[in-house]
Design an enzyme around this catalytic site. Structure first.
Site, short mmCIF file in Angstrom:
data_model
loop_
_atom_site.label_atom_id
_atom_site.label_comp_id
_atom_site.label_asym_id
_atom_site.label_seq_id
_atom_site.Cartn_x
_atom_site.Cartn_y
_atom_site.Cartn_z
N GLU A 226 0.82 -1.21 0.00
CA GLU A 226 0.00 0.00 0.00
C GLU A 226 0.86 1.27 0.00
OE1 GLU A 226 -4.19 -1.35 1.97
OE2 GLU A 226 -2.62 -0.74 3.38
N GLU A 309 -7.22 -7.41 -0.43
CA GLU A 309 -7.58 -7.38 0.99
C GLU A 309 -9.09 -7.16 1.08
OE1 GLU A 309 -5.39 -4.75 3.52
OE2 GLU A 309 -3.44 -5.60 2.99
#
Length: 705
Positions: A226, A309
């Site tokens: 991320e 995710e």
């Protein structure tokens, strides 16, 4: 500890310059010398090729020895052995599960319908001190991956170097903070890149035999984590890609994961077909517009829709109500992805436990808004912290996955049995402060100003700060501008002939940064000031991730700076460390048969070690259990030398700590706790057979996804 790292030259300039000089010299030599110098110059250029070369394509052919297997991306689909493949995966972190339970949790993940396991690799667990690499016990990643392969589960591996994961400092080793020069995390800083190269140079070669094309389970390897939510250093990301390729070869799919918003994807992805860009987003969001956006950051035909995710639950901090998500809502949101041939990875499929001192922390809008994580990492996942699957979320998700799985789902394994061993009576063995000689110069660091935990080598747990101030009467105000994370303050009079114990004054907490009034203490000498500072976990996400621990500023008393400090490290072993019976822990375990009778002493607010034992008669009776700390204050606990984590029922919501059966044994089992504030007057804890997240319920904020 200071580690010097040589800075790298600009490789483009250096390589071009050296090559041109060598070639110019070669023209003036004999043909034999010319050939030799040309060879040398080409060798010099070759050394720099990983940086200068364009990023290899996802479709490049491999130079490794392969079995007849392949996993690739084309026509906006995943392909496994030339057949379309839908990833239905879940995160399960080997370092949060006792190794003897890896197989149980993986079988339950497979019965849920998962065909892929995703896991992070925490750098700090594997390199606890500079250059010392650990791959045993909880850190035996090779055994975990081989077990996945044996059970027919593919693997998406996330080696960082940054992992977030609600794990201390996002996986970075705490000893970074003591380096000079200090590495600039997640950047092209040469000091940081040198450390990454050394770490991946140890890790990645171990993974080569475990890649899918080599007969192993690993189908994809993530680059960073991320990154678009943090920085915009494309050279750093490209350096990681080249480094990964140099170890793993050109065939393995490399991927990034970023939040499904344009800004995150702009900063965190690598354009072209060298790296596949996956997305994540909030459960309940419409996934398909985000998958369309995802396509803009992948090469044509290289964008199979993947939520890397898919959140089945959420994390919880101390002082919040335990996070819960609706089972049917979660399952319905997953189906929106699967029904159109999208892929998803459940975060988490099984959360597990933050054993030891490895739980991380978050911050709010300011650095002082510090939010430490629980010991439990249950995450409201379908496979609960203790492995239970008899719950509505597991059943709802399994029902959805069964409709889209290409193979029949296996039968669901039974829950592991748990038991309650009943009350465990404890005895106080020693007050913490009695284990230090405040006048000795051994095992102590001295400085005019307070030193950080990292600078004295106390990377986790606690550090005791001691100084003195003049006893000139009146109430005095203590102020610590920068404290990480929580301090308990005591004062004592060393000349007191009665031998009075240190008096507890109060606590100072990072999130409130309160001043503390010290009472007037009549004393014929200077007064001792004792500040016990606890590291409650380094920040693992956001702009305040640079999170040193201890007292990080001057300390003021009535506006005047206090000088001449002594720092006393407190050695307590962490997860996966071989227990060393240092003086403090030896005292905690010694004289097991003694009992205390003074109720006054039992209710002291001075930190102390307590120990007790419980007996298990038969090997068949060794089962999972929980230790309930209701009526206790705050501290840490060890069972048979294994650090089961922090407890804090006064703040909540977690009341009980999970103890997996492999930690226990037939015969006597020993419990040692360091209680910091308020022991139960009866000095008893209870072994119970279920979790409890209801402590301090009335004082908590709701934390719900």
């Amino acid at each position: 500890m200071i580690i010097g790292v040589k800075k790298k030259r600009n490789v483009n300039t250096a390589s071009a310059s050296s090559a041109s000089k060598l070639l110019a010299m070669a023209k003036k030599r004999s043909s034999k010398a010319t050939l030799l110098l040309i060879f040398i110059s080409l060798t010099a250029l070759y050394a720099f090729l990983p940086v200068l070369a364009p990023l290899p394509s996802l479709s490049s052919s491999s130079h490794h020895n392969k079995v007849n297997r392949n996993f690739e991306i084309s026509r906006d689909m995943f392909w496994k052995d030339s057949q379309p493949f839908q990833i239905i995966g879940g995160d399960l972190h080997y370092f949060r599960v006792h190794p003897q339970y890896w197989e149980d949790r993986l079988l339950k993940a497979k019965a849920l319908g998962l065909n892929t396991i995703q896991t992070y690799v925490p750098w700090n667990l594997h390199e606890p001190s500079p250059g010392r690499h650990v791959f045993e016990g909880f850190a035996d990643i090779e055994s975990f991956l081989k077990l996945c392969n044996k059970l027919g589960l593919l693997v998406m591996l996330r080696p960082g170097p940054y992992i977030c994961a609600e794990w201390d400092w996002g996986g970075f080793p705490a000893w970074f903070s003591s380096m000079s020069p200090s590495p600039k995390l997640r950047s092209s800083d040469p000091t940081f890149l040198h450390l990454v190269e050394r770490w991946w140079g140890n890790l990645l070669p171990k993974l080569v035999p475990l890649l899918y094309q080599n007969g192993g389970p690993i189908i994809m390897v993530q680059i960073e984590n991320e990154y678009g939510s943090y920085g915009n250093d494309k050279a750093y990301l490209q350096h990681l890609v080249v480094l990964a390729r140099s170890h793993l070869g050109p065939d393995i799919i490399l991927y990034t994961t970023d939040g499904g918003a344009r800004e995150n994807l702009e900063k965190g992805t690598i354009r072209g077909d060298a790296v596949y860009s996956a997305v994540d987003f909030s459960t309940g969001d419409d996934p398909w517009p985000i998958f369309e956006l995802q396509k803009k950051y992948n090469a044509p035909g290289k964008s199979p829709p993947l939520s890397a995710e898919f959140y089945t639950g959420w994390l919880t901090h101390w002082g919040e109500k335990i996070a819960k998500t609706d089972a049917d809502f979660t399952a319905a949101s997953l189906e929106k992805i699967l029904q159109k041939n999208g892929s998803a990875v459940l975060y988490m499929a099984h959360g597990g436990t933050n054993f030891g001192f490895y739980s991380g922390a978050n911050t709010g809008s300011a650095e002082a808004d510090y939010q430490p994580d629980l010991t439990s990492y249950d995450y409201d996942a379908p496979i609960r912290e203790d492995g239970d699957v008899d719950n509505s979320k597991y059943n709802a998700i399994r029902k959805v996955i069964a409709r889209y799985s290409s193979v029949p789902l296996p039968s669901v394994p039974s829950n592991i049995q748990k038991t309650a061993y009943g009350p465990i009576h404890l005895q106080r063995k020693t007050f913490l402060f009695d284990e230090f000689n405040f006048t000795s110069s051994t095992n102590v660091f001295e400085s005019e100003q307070p030193m950080s935990m990292e600078s004295v080598g106390q990377l986790f747990g606690f550090l005791l700060y001691v100084t003195q101030y003049k006893a000139n009467g009146g109430i005095k105000t203590l102020f610590i501008p920068k404290l990480h994370d929580r301090a308990q303050v005591f004062i004592s009079c060393p000349s007191d002939v009665t031998g009075a114990r240190p008096s507890y004054v109060g606590a100072i907490e990072r999130w409130s940064n309160n001043k503390l009034n010290l009472p007037n203490l009549k004393c014929h000498s200077n007064i001792n000031l004792l500040i016990l500072v606890e590291n409650m976990g380094r920040v693992n996400y956001g702009p305040y991730i640079f999170d040193g621990k201890g007292i990080l500023s001057s300390v003021y008393l009535d506006g005047e700076i206090l000088h001449r400090w002594k720092m006393f490290p407190i050695p307590l072993h962490n997860l996966n460390e071989v227990p060393t019976h240092n003086g403090i822990m030896q005292v905690a375990y010694s004289a097991r048969g003694k009992r205390l009778t003074s109720k006054y002493e039992n209710t002291s607010r001075e930190p102390a070690f307590y120990s007790g034992h419980f007996s298990i008669d038969k090997s068949s009776e060794v089962k999972d259990t929980y230790i309930s700390f209701n009526n206790w204050g705050k501290g840490i606990a060890f069972v048979n030398d294994f650090d089961i984590g922090r407890y804090w029922p006064l703040r909540g919501p977690q009341c009980n700590l999970y103890v997996p059966a492999p930690v226990l044994k037939q015969g006597n089992n020993y419990l040692v706790i360091l209680e910091l504030e308020s022991p139960d007057p009866e000095l008893v804890v209870h072994s119970v057979d279920e979790p409890d997240f209801t402590c301090s319920f009335g004082n908590m904020n709701l934390h719900q996804l």
